[in-house]
Design an enzyme around this catalytic site. Structure first.
Site, short mmCIF file in Angstrom:
data_model
loop_
_atom_site.label_atom_id
_atom_site.label_comp_id
_atom_site.label_asym_id
_atom_site.label_seq_id
_atom_site.Cartn_x
_atom_site.Cartn_y
_atom_site.Cartn_z
N LEU A 271 3.59 12.77 0.65
CA LEU A 271 4.43 11.94 -0.13
C LEU A 271 5.70 12.43 -0.33
O LEU A 271 5.78 13.85 -0.80
CB LEU A 271 3.94 11.53 -1.51
CG LEU A 271 4.75 10.27 -2.03
CD1 LEU A 271 4.49 8.90 -1.36
CD2 LEU A 271 4.40 10.29 -3.59
N TYR B 101 3.19 1.32 -4.50
CA TYR B 101 3.54 1.40 -5.97
C TYR B 101 4.45 2.46 -6.16
O TYR B 101 4.92 3.03 -5.30
CB TYR B 101 2.19 1.70 -6.62
CG TYR B 101 1.77 3.09 -6.47
CD1 TYR B 101 1.16 3.45 -5.36
CD2 TYR B 101 1.74 3.89 -7.61
CE1 TYR B 101 0.85 4.65 -5.44
CE2 TYR B 101 1.44 5.30 -7.74
CZ TYR B 101 0.76 5.63 -6.46
OH TYR B 101 0.24 6.91 -6.37
N GLU C 157 -0.93 18.58 -0.28
CA GLU C 157 -0.21 18.44 -1.34
C GLU C 157 -1.31 17.97 -2.51
O GLU C 157 -2.58 18.28 -2.09
CB GLU C 157 0.61 17.07 -1.63
CG GLU C 157 -0.38 15.87 -1.19
CD GLU C 157 0.74 14.60 -0.84
OE1 GLU C 157 1.80 14.40 -1.48
OE2 GLU C 157 0.24 13.62 0.06
N ARG D 265 12.75 4.88 -2.27
CA ARG D 265 11.37 4.98 -1.80
C ARG D 265 10.46 3.97 -1.79
O ARG D 265 9.73 3.54 -0.79
CB ARG D 265 10.71 6.17 -2.61
CG ARG D 265 9.36 6.54 -1.66
CD ARG D 265 8.55 7.78 -2.41
NE ARG D 265 8.15 7.35 -3.81
CZ ARG D 265 7.93 8.32 -4.55
NH1 ARG D 265 7.56 9.49 -4.22
NH2 ARG D 265 7.60 7.97 -5.97
N LYS E 234 4.01 5.36 -0.06
CA LYS E 234 3.01 5.19 -1.10
C LYS E 234 2.20 4.00 -1.32
O LYS E 234 2.56 3.12 -2.32
CB LYS E 234 4.14 5.32 -2.34
CG LYS E 234 3.39 6.15 -3.72
CD LYS E 234 4.74 6.45 -4.64
CE LYS E 234 4.16 6.87 -6.05
NZ LYS E 234 3.30 7.90 -6.00
N ARG F 207 -9.48 -14.41 2.66
CA ARG F 207 -9.42 -12.99 3.19
C ARG F 207 -9.59 -13.05 4.75
O ARG F 207 -10.23 -13.76 5.30
CB ARG F 207 -11.05 -12.47 2.83
CG ARG F 207 -11.03 -11.04 3.01
CD ARG F 207 -12.49 -10.31 2.54
NE ARG F 207 -12.49 -9.05 3.14
CZ ARG F 207 -13.16 -8.58 4.27
NH1 ARG F 207 -13.76 -9.48 5.04
NH2 ARG F 207 -13.16 -7.32 4.42
N1 PDD Z 1 2.16 10.32 -7.98
N2 PDD Z 1 2.15 13.41 -3.65
C1 PDD Z 1 1.20 12.37 -4.44
C2 PDD Z 1 0.29 12.17 -3.24
C3 PDD Z 1 1.41 11.49 -5.36
O1 PDD Z 1 0.65 10.49 -5.82
C4 PDD Z 1 2.55 11.70 -6.20
C5 PDD Z 1 3.06 11.03 -7.17
C6 PDD Z 1 3.62 12.71 -5.70
C7 PDD Z 1 4.80 13.12 -6.55
O2 PDD Z 1 5.80 12.24 -6.22
P1 PDD Z 1 6.86 11.80 -7.33
O3 PDD Z 1 7.51 13.13 -7.47
O4 PDD Z 1 7.85 10.83 -6.67
O5 PDD Z 1 6.11 11.13 -8.58
C8 PDD Z 1 3.08 13.54 -4.57
C9 PDD Z 1 2.18 9.56 -8.96
C10 PDD Z 1 2.84 10.04 -10.16
C11 PDD Z 1 0.91 8.71 -9.22
O6 PDD Z 1 0.27 8.48 -8.43
O7 PDD Z 1 0.94 8.50 -10.66
#
Ligand code: PDD
Length: 286
Positions: free
Chosen positions: A206, A33, A182, A52, A150, A101
């Site tokens: 990420l 996503y 993170e 990405r 992601k 499945r």
């Molecule tokens: N999340 N690390 C993780 C685990 C994340 O899920 C996200 C983003 C980030 C920051 O990445 P970016 O700057 O590209 O948004 C770092 C999104 C916003 C979400 O899951 O809603």
């Protein structure tokens, strides 16, 4: 108001959008996503998110659902149809389904599922939470080893957020081998003696699109940046801390595990970076 959403080539009212119960996104979390923010009705860093997304798909040998230009068109059309001035566009691609499945991937010519929807968030840029700063707890990082992809495997980050709420806090930072990886949905930073410290890119975190932009802007503003591991104890002794993400931009952190950072209010570097990021990103938005 009923949103208009996008599913596999169609724009539909959210109540009429359907995905198969055999979809591998649903059964196996076999899906990736992106979340792109919208300010002033325009997309922030669409290019970064598109690049990405392609990387996540490639890493999982998943087919691209459509071209980058088509993705941009869909994003823009949803923003327009749903009258979004400030908010988010959520995009998900799954490996689709061949109607049952099975742990084995379906044949390579199986059509991926592509879903997009908007989230209206007036006040996203002028978020009062950013003026207060976030309180965080630390939790063990027990996620899988490819956090650079992601994927929609968000159960543990979601549990982490609930643990934070139960502790009267806003979010959690995850710790592996004593070092901060993170936040549940953001990248993590500390500031000590004017220097911004953040974990280097690897499979452990990420590769945030906001992280990349903020580090570039920090360097351009003559701020010192060091990419290295840092411990949670070091974080508790930092002058300030913050997180970055597409949905919260630069968010100051004012407390870690009950320990106030500095005077317990958003620090000057995080505050300045938030201003710079919002300003510069808006100028470059499309
Ligand atoms: N999340 N690390 C993780 C685990 C994340 O899920 C996200 C983003 C980030 C920051 O990445 P970016 O700057 O590209 O948004 C770092 C999104 C916003 C979400 O899951 O809603």
């Amino acid at each position: 108001m009923t949103r208009t959403v996008y599913v596999n080539g169609e724009y539909l009212p959210e109540t009429e959008a359907k995905v198969s119960i055999f979809d591998r996104g649903f059964l196996m979390a076999d899906a990736v996503y992106e979340v792109t923010s919208v300010l002033d009705g325009k997309l922030i860093d669409f290019e970064g998110h598109a690049v990405r997304l392609k990387r996540s798909l490639d890493e999982l040998q998943m087919a691209e659902p459509c071209s980058k230009d088509e993705l941009l068109e869909i994003h823009r059309k949803l923003v327009e149809l749903n009258s979004i001035t400030e908010g988010l566009v959520y995009l998900q691609v799954t490996r689709g389904s061949d109607g049952d499945r099975d742990f084995v991937f379906p044949s390579a010519d199986t059509k991926p599922t592509l879903v997009l929807f908007t989230q209206n968030k007036p006040g996203l840029a002028d978020n009062p939470a950013a003026k207060k700063g976030a309180k965080i707890i630390s939790i063990e990082d027990i996620r899988w080893g490819r956090r650079d992809i992601k994927t929609v495997q968000l159960l543990y980050p979601s549990m982490g957020k609930m643990m934070a709420k139960a502790a009267g806090c806003d979010d959690a930072w995850m710790i592996e081998d004593g070092y901060v990886t993170e936040g549940t949905s953001n990248n993590a930073y500390i500031v000590k003696n004017g220097k911004i410290v953040t974990r280097p890119l690897s499979n452990d975190i990420l590769h945030g699109i906001t992280r990349k932009a903020v580090l570039r802007m920090a360097t351009e503003a003559q701020m010192e940046v060091e990419e290295r591991l840092f411990t949670i104890d070091e974080a508790k002794e930092a002058d300030e801390a913050f997180t970055t993400s597409a949905s919260a931009f630069v968010m100051p952190v004012v407390e870690i595990d009950g320990v106030a950072l500095g005077d317990g209010t958003p620090g000057p570097i995080a505050t300045r970076l938030r201003e710079i990021y919002l300003d510069e990103s808006l100028k470059a938005a499309i």
